[in-house]
Design a protein around this motif. Structure first.
Motif, PDB file in Angstrom:
ATOM      1  N   LEU A  83       0.929  -1.178  -0.023  1.00  0.00           N
ATOM      2  CA  LEU A  83      -0.041   0.198   0.073  1.00  0.00           C
ATOM      3  C   LEU A  83       0.788   1.211  -0.035  1.00  0.00           C
ATOM      4  O   LEU A  83       0.651   2.280  -0.679  1.00  0.00           O
ATOM      5  N   GLY A  84       1.942   1.359   0.745  1.00  0.00           N
ATOM      6  CA  GLY A  84       2.749   2.560   0.694  1.00  0.00           C
ATOM      7  C   GLY A  84       3.692   2.518  -0.280  1.00  0.00           C
ATOM      8  O   GLY A  84       3.576   3.769  -0.860  1.00  0.00           O
ATOM      9  N   ALA A  85       3.865   1.387  -1.140  1.00  0.00           N
ATOM     10  CA  ALA A  85       4.597   1.571  -2.517  1.00  0.00           C
ATOM     11  C   ALA A  85       3.814   2.277  -3.454  1.00  0.00           C
ATOM     12  O   ALA A  85       4.188   3.042  -4.367  1.00  0.00           O
ATOM     13  N   LEU A  86       2.397   1.739  -3.541  1.00  0.00           N
ATOM     14  CA  LEU A  86       1.320   2.514  -4.180  1.00  0.00           C
ATOM     15  C   LEU A  86       1.210   3.865  -4.146  1.00  0.00           C
ATOM     16  O   LEU A  86       0.971   4.725  -4.909  1.00  0.00           O
TER      17      LEU A  86
ATOM     18  N   MET B  54       6.721   9.274 -18.722  1.00  0.00           N
ATOM     19  CA  MET B  54       5.859  10.355 -18.807  1.00  0.00           C
ATOM     20  C   MET B  54       6.200  11.303 -19.782  1.00  0.00           C
ATOM     21  O   MET B  54       5.691  11.849 -20.527  1.00  0.00           O
ATOM     22  N   LEU B  55       7.580  11.938 -19.818  1.00  0.00           N
ATOM     23  CA  LEU B  55       7.944  12.930 -20.378  1.00  0.00           C
ATOM     24  C   LEU B  55       8.068  12.585 -21.988  1.00  0.00           C
ATOM     25  O   LEU B  55       7.438  13.332 -22.917  1.00  0.00           O
ATOM     26  N   LYS B  56       8.548  11.482 -22.287  1.00  0.00           N
ATOM     27  CA  LYS B  56       8.581  10.812 -23.608  1.00  0.00           C
ATOM     28  C   LYS B  56       7.232  10.935 -24.240  1.00  0.00           C
ATOM     29  O   LYS B  56       6.995  11.008 -25.543  1.00  0.00           O
ATOM     30  N   MET B  57       6.200  10.368 -23.400  1.00  0.00           N
ATOM     31  CA  MET B  57       5.118  10.130 -23.986  1.00  0.00           C
ATOM     32  C   MET B  57       4.286  11.521 -24.206  1.00  0.00           C
ATOM     33  O   MET B  57       3.440  11.697 -24.889  1.00  0.00           O
ATOM     34  N   ALA B  58       4.551  12.616 -23.393  1.00  0.00           N
ATOM     35  CA  ALA B  58       3.883  13.743 -23.279  1.00  0.00           C
ATOM     36  C   ALA B  58       4.718  14.461 -24.759  1.00  0.00           C
ATOM     37  O   ALA B  58       3.701  15.161 -25.542  1.00  0.00           O
ATOM     38  N   GLU B  59       5.908  14.240 -24.689  1.00  0.00           N
ATOM     39  CA  GLU B  59       6.526  14.871 -26.182  1.00  0.00           C
ATOM     40  C   GLU B  59       5.936  14.346 -27.273  1.00  0.00           C
ATOM     41  O   GLU B  59       5.769  14.919 -28.305  1.00  0.00           O
ATOM     42  N   ALA B  60       5.506  12.915 -27.273  1.00  0.00           N
ATOM     43  CA  ALA B  60       4.712  12.182 -28.354  1.00  0.00           C
ATOM     44  C   ALA B  60       3.401  12.586 -28.579  1.00  0.00           C
ATOM     45  O   ALA B  60       2.873  12.076 -29.439  1.00  0.00           O
ATOM     46  N   GLY B  61       2.793  13.311 -27.739  1.00  0.00           N
ATOM     47  CA  GLY B  61       1.530  13.727 -27.840  1.00  0.00           C
ATOM     48  C   GLY B  61       0.399  12.909 -27.243  1.00  0.00           C
ATOM     49  O   GLY B  61      -0.818  13.213 -27.404  1.00  0.00           O
ATOM     50  N   TYR B  62       0.868  11.691 -26.529  1.00  0.00           N
ATOM     51  CA  TYR B  62      -0.178  11.360 -26.156  1.00  0.00           C
ATOM     52  C   TYR B  62      -0.732  11.662 -24.477  1.00  0.00           C
ATOM     53  O   TYR B  62      -0.228  12.806 -23.899  1.00  0.00           O
ATOM     54  N   ASN B  63      -1.948  11.290 -24.263  1.00  0.00           N
ATOM     55  CA  ASN B  63      -2.806  11.763 -23.187  1.00  0.00           C
ATOM     56  C   ASN B  63      -1.867  11.461 -21.723  1.00  0.00           C
ATOM     57  O   ASN B  63      -1.482  10.365 -21.681  1.00  0.00           O
ATOM     58  N   PRO B  64      -2.079  12.379 -21.110  1.00  0.00           N
ATOM     59  CA  PRO B  64      -1.310  11.947 -19.684  1.00  0.00           C
ATOM     60  C   PRO B  64      -1.557  11.061 -19.095  1.00  0.00           C
ATOM     61  O   PRO B  64      -0.926  10.474 -18.172  1.00  0.00           O
ATOM     62  N   TRP B  65      -2.946  10.567 -18.995  1.00  0.00           N
ATOM     63  CA  TRP B  65      -3.095   9.308 -18.511  1.00  0.00           C
ATOM     64  C   TRP B  65      -2.582   8.059 -19.066  1.00  0.00           C
ATOM     65  O   TRP B  65      -2.319   7.128 -18.297  1.00  0.00           O
ATOM     66  N   ALA B  66      -2.517   8.174 -20.396  1.00  0.00           N
ATOM     67  CA  ALA B  66      -1.761   6.893 -21.087  1.00  0.00           C
ATOM     68  C   ALA B  66      -0.350   6.906 -20.317  1.00  0.00           C
ATOM     69  O   ALA B  66       0.439   5.895 -20.381  1.00  0.00           O
ATOM     70  N   GLY B  67       0.385   8.073 -20.400  1.00  0.00           N
ATOM     71  CA  GLY B  67       1.763   8.264 -19.835  1.00  0.00           C
ATOM     72  C   GLY B  67       2.069   7.523 -18.559  1.00  0.00           C
ATOM     73  O   GLY B  67       2.822   6.896 -17.892  1.00  0.00           O
ATOM     74  N   PHE B  68       0.771   8.060 -17.543  1.00  0.00           N
ATOM     75  CA  PHE B  68       0.701   7.754 -16.060  1.00  0.00           C
ATOM     76  C   PHE B  68       0.685   6.203 -16.321  1.00  0.00           C
ATOM     77  O   PHE B  68       1.433   5.496 -15.395  1.00  0.00           O
ATOM     78  N   ALA B  69      -0.077   5.611 -16.954  1.00  0.00           N
ATOM     79  CA  ALA B  69      -0.300   4.097 -16.781  1.00  0.00           C
ATOM     80  C   ALA B  69       0.730   3.269 -17.559  1.00  0.00           C
ATOM     81  O   ALA B  69       1.209   2.382 -16.811  1.00  0.00           O
ATOM     82  N   THR B  70       1.355   3.951 -18.577  1.00  0.00           N
ATOM     83  CA  THR B  70       2.571   3.065 -19.271  1.00  0.00           C
ATOM     84  C   THR B  70       3.755   3.207 -17.950  1.00  0.00           C
ATOM     85  O   THR B  70       4.514   2.290 -17.970  1.00  0.00           O
ATOM     86  N   ALA B  71       4.073   4.477 -17.382  1.00  0.00           N
ATOM     87  CA  ALA B  71       5.046   4.444 -16.361  1.00  0.00           C
ATOM     88  C   ALA B  71       4.845   3.560 -15.260  1.00  0.00           C
ATOM     89  O   ALA B  71       5.668   2.866 -15.023  1.00  0.00           O
ATOM     90  N   PHE B  72       3.624   3.271 -14.936  1.00  0.00           N
ATOM     91  CA  PHE B  72       3.587   2.481 -13.870  1.00  0.00           C
ATOM     92  C   PHE B  72       3.552   1.193 -14.166  1.00  0.00           C
ATOM     93  O   PHE B  72       4.315   0.302 -13.571  1.00  0.00           O
TER      94      PHE B  72
END
Length: 346
Positions: A20-23, A285-303
């Motif tokens: 739980l703490g890690a999440l 998340m930086l690279k996905m933002a630069e590529a124009g992806y939705n922030p939620w997609a970057g968040f999920a991919t980083a996770f």
């Protein structure tokens, strides 16, 4: 005196709390910390401020779990090897992997100088006031200082009368509050900023293991809360109270509802996951933002990337390397005993 409970018993709820703490750490870093460091990048539209308190949970867990080592060792060397085996292999691999990804991504804002990188190989960079390869590593400085303090207590005063030593430790914290000029390395080495949270875990373990009763620990728990309330802000004091309630429930067996397989599994990989999640996730998340992806997609991919890498490091490095080091140490110690027996010294 109360009966003892075997310290080798696995406490599943403790793993669940780690998970739980890690999440919470991940959500805090990916929502709040990422936006602080990279305000120009698209980010998820919320801030998880509760993540500020996640390290306090980890410190209380460390206070509880340190006895799983202290109750089994015979020498200071046993303790040092055990901690090295537990911490260093995964740390080294995660650090090198983080550096490699940062350099490949040319994430200059996350990079540190070569001297600081070399210091990070020792895990002692915090004591030299040098930056970490990954900002999340600052808690390792606190943990190492806590290990030093507990090893010293085990060696020089013993654990039988531990609670009066804890009270003296809290008294030193009040001295620190009254003496703002206390040398910073002394403050760090004695863990004076965070010691009440470790003590909450220590007191809870002593009850759980059957070495103390609730009424024995109540005065020391009150001292820990008083230390937080008189020195720290109200929200930190509230966090300390909540932690005491949580660990009280843990000891009383009231947290069995946390025995969810995903949480327990997450707790099992939490150290490797913690080491690898922050800067690597930021790069994703930086690279996905630069590529124009939705922030939620970057968040999920980083996770997902952090989860995958954390699992790989845990399975391929943390567990096997740790077990190999401990097995080597046991064999070495057994050979030393046999040599002493053969030479007539035992």
């Amino acid at each position: 005196m109360p009966g003892s409970r075997p310290s080798s018993r696995r406490l599943t709820e403790l793993d669940a709390l780690r998970g739980l703490g890690a999440l919470c750490v991940l959500v805090f870093h990916y929502s709040t910390r990422f936006h602080e460091l990279f305000p120009q990048a698209a980010h998820v539209p919320f801030s998880f401020l509760g993540g500020n308190y996640r390290v306090l949970l980890f410190f209380a867990i460390s206070g509880f779990a340190i006895f799983f080592t202290l109750d089994r060792i015979r020498t200071v060397a046993d303790f040092l090897i055990n901690r090295f085996a537990r911490l260093y292999p995964a740390y080294l691999v995660a650090m090198l992997l983080t550096l490699g990804i940062e350099y490949l991504a040319r994430a200059s804002q996350l990079l540190i100088g070569p001297g600081a990188i070399l210091a990070n190989f020792t895990m002692l960079q915090g004591f030299a006031f040098l930056p970490e390869v990954d900002g999340a590593y600052w808690t390792l400085t606190v943990e190492i200082a806590f290990y030093f303090c507990m090893m010293s207590i085990w060696k020089w005063t013993g654990l039988r009368r531990l609670e009066p030593v804890l009270a003296a430790w809290l008294a030193l914290r009040w001295l620190y509050a009254l003496w703002p000029g206390m040398p910073e390395r002394v403050v760090m080495l004695l863990v004076l900023r965070y010691v009440p949270f470790f003590i909450i875990g220590i007191l809870s373990y002593r009850i759980w293991s059957g070495q103390r009763r609730w009424r024995d620990q109540a005065p020391y728990a009150a001292l820990a809360l008083l230390s937080i309330a008189t020195i720290d802000s109200w929200d930190i004091a509230l966090a300390g109270f909540v932690l005491l309630v949580v660990f009280g429930a843990l000891v009383a067996g009231k947290l069995r509802f946390l025995r969810l397989r995903p949480l327990v599994w997450m707790g099992g990989i939490s150290y490797s996951f913690y080491l690898i999640h922050q800067h690597v996730g930021f790069v994703v998340m930086l690279k996905m933002a630069e590529a124009g992806y939705n922030p939620w997609a970057g968040f999920a991919t980083a996770f997902a990337v952090a989860l995958a890498l954390g699992t790989i490091i845990n399975r391929a490095v943390e567990r096997p390397a740790g077990e190999a080091i401990l097995s080597w140490w046991r064999r070495r110690r057994e050979r030393a005993v046999l040599t002493e027996v053969a030479s007539g010294r035992v």
